[in-house]
Scaffold this active site. Structure first.
Site, PDB file in Angstrom:
ATOM      1  N   SER A   1       0.798  -1.228   0.000  1.00 30.32           N
ATOM      2  CA  SER A   1       0.000   0.000   0.000  1.00 30.32           C
ATOM      3  C   SER A   1       0.830   1.278   0.000  1.00 30.32           C
ATOM      4  O   SER A   1       0.309   2.345  -0.294  1.00 30.32           O
ATOM      5  CB  SER A   1      -0.961   0.029   1.194  1.00 30.32           C
ATOM      6  OG  SER A   1      -0.243   0.174   2.410  1.00 30.32           O
TER       7      SER A   1
ATOM      8  N   LYS B   1       0.811   4.411   7.001  1.00 30.15           N
ATOM      9  CA  LYS B   1       0.117   5.225   5.989  1.00 30.15           C
ATOM     10  C   LYS B   1       0.521   6.677   6.180  1.00 30.15           C
ATOM     11  O   LYS B   1       1.080   7.061   7.199  1.00 30.15           O
ATOM     12  CB  LYS B   1      -1.412   5.123   6.152  1.00 30.15           C
ATOM     13  CG  LYS B   1      -1.999   3.747   5.953  1.00 30.15           C
ATOM     14  CD  LYS B   1      -2.034   3.328   4.521  1.00 30.15           C
ATOM     15  CE  LYS B   1      -2.679   1.976   4.317  1.00 30.15           C
ATOM     16  NZ  LYS B   1      -1.877   0.845   4.797  1.00 30.15           N
TER      17      LYS B   1
END
Length: 151
Positions: free
Chosen positions: A68, A105
């Site tokens: 990701s 993230k």
């Protein structure tokens, strides 16, 4: 009222390096495509640990998993250097536990809301409102081996 994720830190701090190992640091930068005998450019020694760990008492390492964050150069299996003393501001890549699941993230602000954004467009942003969130630190460095470089 401050967001519950800002300033909250978890995880354990790693002990400072006891190896004291330093490696030579070349006194020049290298250009792709321009071969140069490296021994002619030895300058000083570099303690890689000291270079990536600015605050040993608040720094730890963790391995990344998944794809990701490929857009930020974070690959599956990479070693992340995380500083728990840095403020998790929007724009920074953070280690955060969302509903008990740790993830890496980029923290972002969309309007008045904070979200987590992946740097791989295949993943949707993760809204943080209404979720239990604990920031474990800010990622400061990424270490990964190039394909074919591992023994």
């Amino acid at each position: 009222m401050a967001s519950p994720i800002l300033g909250a830190a978890g995880g354990r701090a790693a002990a400072p390096s006891s190896s004291g190992a330093v490696q030579p640091l070349l006194g020049c930068r290298v250009r792709a495509g321009f071969p140069s005998p490296a021994d002619d450019h030895l300058d000083v020694e570099l303690d890689l640990h000291a270079h990536v760990v600015r605050r040993p008492a608040s720094t730890y390492f963790v391995r990344a998993e998944g794809d990701s964050m490929l857009g930020d150069g974070i690959h599956d299996g990479d070693l992340l250097v995380v500083d728990r003393s840095l403020e998790p501001r929007p724009g920074r890549v953070v280690i955060i536990a969302v509903d008990g699941e740790p993830t890496v993230k980029r923290l972002a602000r969309r309007g008045d809301a904070l979200v987590l954004e992946a740097s791989n467009p295949r993943y949707a942003p993760i809204p943080l409102a209404g979720r239990e969130c604990h920031v474990w630190g800010v990622v400061t460095h990424v270490l990964h081996a190039l394909p074919g470089a591992a023994p």
